[in-house]
Scaffold this active site. Structure first.
Site, PDB file in Angstrom:
ATOM      1  N   SER A  86     -64.013  38.988  43.561  1.00  0.00           N
ATOM      2  CA  SER A  86     -64.922  37.845  43.525  1.00  0.00           C
ATOM      3  C   SER A  86     -64.165  36.546  43.750  1.00  0.00           C
ATOM      4  O   SER A  86     -63.019  36.417  43.302  1.00  0.00           O
ATOM      5  CB  SER A  86     -65.605  37.779  42.154  1.00  0.00           C
ATOM      6  OG  SER A  86     -66.350  36.592  42.028  1.00  0.00           O
ATOM      7  N   TYR A  99     -65.701  36.887  33.343  1.00  0.00           N
ATOM      8  CA  TYR A  99     -65.831  37.576  34.630  1.00  0.00           C
ATOM      9  C   TYR A  99     -64.689  37.188  35.573  1.00  0.00           C
ATOM     10  O   TYR A  99     -64.036  38.047  36.166  1.00  0.00           O
ATOM     11  CB  TYR A  99     -67.181  37.239  35.244  1.00  0.00           C
ATOM     12  CG  TYR A  99     -67.426  37.856  36.587  1.00  0.00           C
ATOM     13  CD1 TYR A  99     -67.767  39.198  36.698  1.00  0.00           C
ATOM     14  CD2 TYR A  99     -67.347  37.094  37.751  1.00  0.00           C
ATOM     15  CE1 TYR A  99     -68.004  39.765  37.940  1.00  0.00           C
ATOM     16  CE2 TYR A  99     -67.588  37.650  38.985  1.00  0.00           C
ATOM     17  CZ  TYR A  99     -67.912  38.989  39.080  1.00  0.00           C
ATOM     18  OH  TYR A  99     -68.150  39.552  40.311  1.00  0.00           O
TER      19      TYR A  99
END
Length: 135
Positions: A86, A99
Protein backbone atom coordinates in the site's frame (compact mmCIF):
# COMPACT_ATOMS: atom_id res chain seq x y z
CA UNK A 1 -10.01 -22.79 -3.56
CA UNK A 2 -8.58 -23.10 -0.05
CA UNK A 3 -9.81 -21.12 2.91
CA UNK A 4 -7.08 -19.81 5.18
CA UNK A 5 -6.88 -17.43 8.13
CA UNK A 6 -3.42 -15.83 8.12
CA UNK A 7 -3.61 -15.33 11.89
CA UNK A 8 -3.82 -19.10 12.46
CA UNK A 9 -0.53 -20.97 11.96
CA UNK A 10 -2.45 -24.26 11.73
CA UNK A 11 -4.38 -22.91 8.72
CA UNK A 12 -1.16 -21.83 7.04
CA UNK A 13 0.45 -25.22 7.68
CA UNK A 14 -2.60 -27.04 6.26
CA UNK A 15 -2.46 -24.94 3.09
CA UNK A 16 1.31 -25.39 2.77
CA UNK A 17 0.93 -29.17 3.01
CA UNK A 18 -1.81 -29.14 0.36
CA UNK A 19 0.25 -27.02 -2.02
CA UNK A 20 3.38 -29.13 -1.47
CA UNK A 21 1.44 -32.32 -2.20
CA UNK A 22 0.20 -30.90 -5.51
CA UNK A 23 3.36 -29.11 -6.72
CA UNK A 24 6.28 -31.04 -5.23
CA UNK A 25 7.39 -32.46 -8.60
CA UNK A 26 6.96 -29.23 -10.59
CA UNK A 27 7.61 -26.50 -8.07
CA UNK A 28 5.44 -23.43 -7.70
CA UNK A 29 5.46 -20.77 -10.40
CA UNK A 30 3.73 -18.05 -8.45
CA UNK A 31 2.50 -16.70 -5.15
CA UNK A 32 0.30 -13.63 -4.75
CA UNK A 33 0.24 -12.08 -1.28
CA UNK A 34 -2.91 -9.98 -1.23
CA UNK A 35 -3.75 -9.82 2.47
CA UNK A 36 -4.97 -6.50 3.70
CA UNK A 37 -6.66 -5.80 6.99
CA UNK A 38 -7.57 -2.57 8.71
CA UNK A 39 -10.59 -1.88 10.89
CA UNK A 40 -9.47 1.27 12.67
CA UNK A 41 -9.37 4.78 11.30
CA UNK A 42 -8.11 6.95 14.12
CA UNK A 43 -5.10 8.95 15.20
CA UNK A 44 -2.21 6.72 16.19
CA UNK A 45 -2.45 7.97 19.76
CA UNK A 46 -6.09 6.88 19.97
CA UNK A 47 -5.66 3.53 18.20
CA UNK A 48 -5.56 0.61 20.64
CA UNK A 49 -2.30 -1.33 20.66
CA UNK A 50 -4.25 -4.48 19.83
CA UNK A 51 -5.24 -2.96 16.48
CA UNK A 52 -1.57 -2.52 15.61
CA UNK A 53 -0.92 -6.15 16.54
CA UNK A 54 -3.83 -7.42 14.45
CA UNK A 55 -2.70 -5.47 11.40
CA UNK A 56 0.84 -6.82 11.81
CA UNK A 57 -0.44 -10.40 12.25
CA UNK A 58 -2.46 -10.35 9.05
CA UNK A 59 -0.60 -7.96 6.77
CA UNK A 60 2.97 -8.85 7.76
CA UNK A 61 3.42 -12.04 9.79
CA UNK A 62 0.80 -14.06 7.90
CA UNK A 63 2.33 -13.17 4.54
CA UNK A 64 5.81 -13.82 5.90
CA UNK A 65 4.93 -17.29 7.20
CA UNK A 66 3.19 -18.31 3.99
CA UNK A 67 5.97 -16.96 1.77
CA UNK A 68 8.73 -18.63 3.79
CA UNK A 69 6.85 -21.93 3.68
CA UNK A 70 6.60 -21.78 -0.12
CA UNK A 71 10.16 -20.66 -0.87
CA UNK A 72 11.54 -24.15 -1.60
CA UNK A 73 8.82 -24.72 -4.22
CA UNK A 74 9.27 -21.23 -5.68
CA UNK A 75 13.05 -21.75 -5.93
CA UNK A 76 12.69 -25.09 -7.70
CA UNK A 77 10.44 -23.55 -10.39
CA UNK A 78 12.19 -20.18 -10.61
CA UNK A 79 8.82 -18.72 -9.65
CA UNK A 80 7.57 -15.28 -8.81
CA UNK A 81 6.23 -13.60 -5.69
CA UNK A 82 3.77 -10.76 -6.22
CA UNK A 83 2.80 -8.82 -3.12
CA UNK A 84 0.13 -6.16 -2.86
CA UNK A 85 1.21 -3.59 -0.29
CA UNK A 86 0.00 0.00 0.00
CA UNK A 87 1.08 3.59 -0.51
CA UNK A 88 0.23 3.91 3.21
CA UNK A 89 3.41 1.91 3.85
CA UNK A 90 5.46 4.47 1.95
CA UNK A 91 3.95 7.75 3.13
CA UNK A 92 2.20 8.72 6.34
CA UNK A 93 -1.55 8.72 5.90
CA UNK A 94 -3.34 10.33 8.85
CA UNK A 95 -5.48 7.89 10.84
CA UNK A 96 -3.92 4.80 9.19
CA UNK A 97 -0.88 4.28 11.42
CA UNK A 98 -1.48 0.60 12.25
CA UNK A 99 -2.23 -0.33 8.66
CA UNK A 100 0.61 1.79 7.27
CA UNK A 101 3.18 0.38 9.69
CA UNK A 102 2.23 -3.19 8.77
CA UNK A 103 2.42 -2.44 5.05
CA UNK A 104 5.77 -0.64 5.47
CA UNK A 105 7.16 -3.75 7.15
CA UNK A 106 5.74 -5.94 4.37
CA UNK A 107 7.21 -3.74 1.63
CA UNK A 108 10.66 -3.77 3.20
CA UNK A 109 10.48 -7.55 3.63
CA UNK A 110 9.65 -8.02 -0.05
CA UNK A 111 12.47 -5.69 -1.08
CA UNK A 112 14.78 -7.88 1.00
CA UNK A 113 13.42 -11.08 -0.54
CA UNK A 114 13.94 -9.56 -4.01
CA UNK A 115 17.63 -9.15 -3.27
CA UNK A 116 18.10 -12.48 -1.48
CA UNK A 117 16.20 -14.64 -3.99
CA UNK A 118 17.70 -13.13 -7.14
CA UNK A 119 20.49 -15.76 -7.32
CA UNK A 120 17.81 -18.49 -7.56
CA UNK A 121 15.90 -16.73 -10.31
CA UNK A 122 12.90 -16.01 -8.10
CA UNK A 123 11.37 -12.69 -9.08
CA UNK A 124 9.71 -10.51 -6.44
CA UNK A 125 7.26 -7.77 -7.40
CA UNK A 126 5.67 -5.24 -5.10
CA UNK A 127 2.43 -3.51 -6.06
CA UNK A 128 1.42 -0.25 -4.42
CA UNK A 129 -2.07 0.37 -5.80
CA UNK A 130 -3.28 3.92 -6.03
CA UNK A 131 -6.66 5.47 -5.54
CA UNK A 132 -8.72 6.33 -8.56
CA UNK A 133 -12.14 7.86 -8.77
CA UNK A 134 -14.07 6.30 -11.61
CA UNK A 135 -17.50 6.83 -13.08
Amino acid sequence: LLQMDLTKPEDIQRVLQHIQAHTNSTGLWGLVNNAGFNDTIADAELSPLGKFRTCMEVNFFGSLELTKGLLPLLRSAGGRIVTVSSPAGDLPFPCLAAYGASKAALSLLMDTFRSELQPWGVKVSLILPGYYKTG
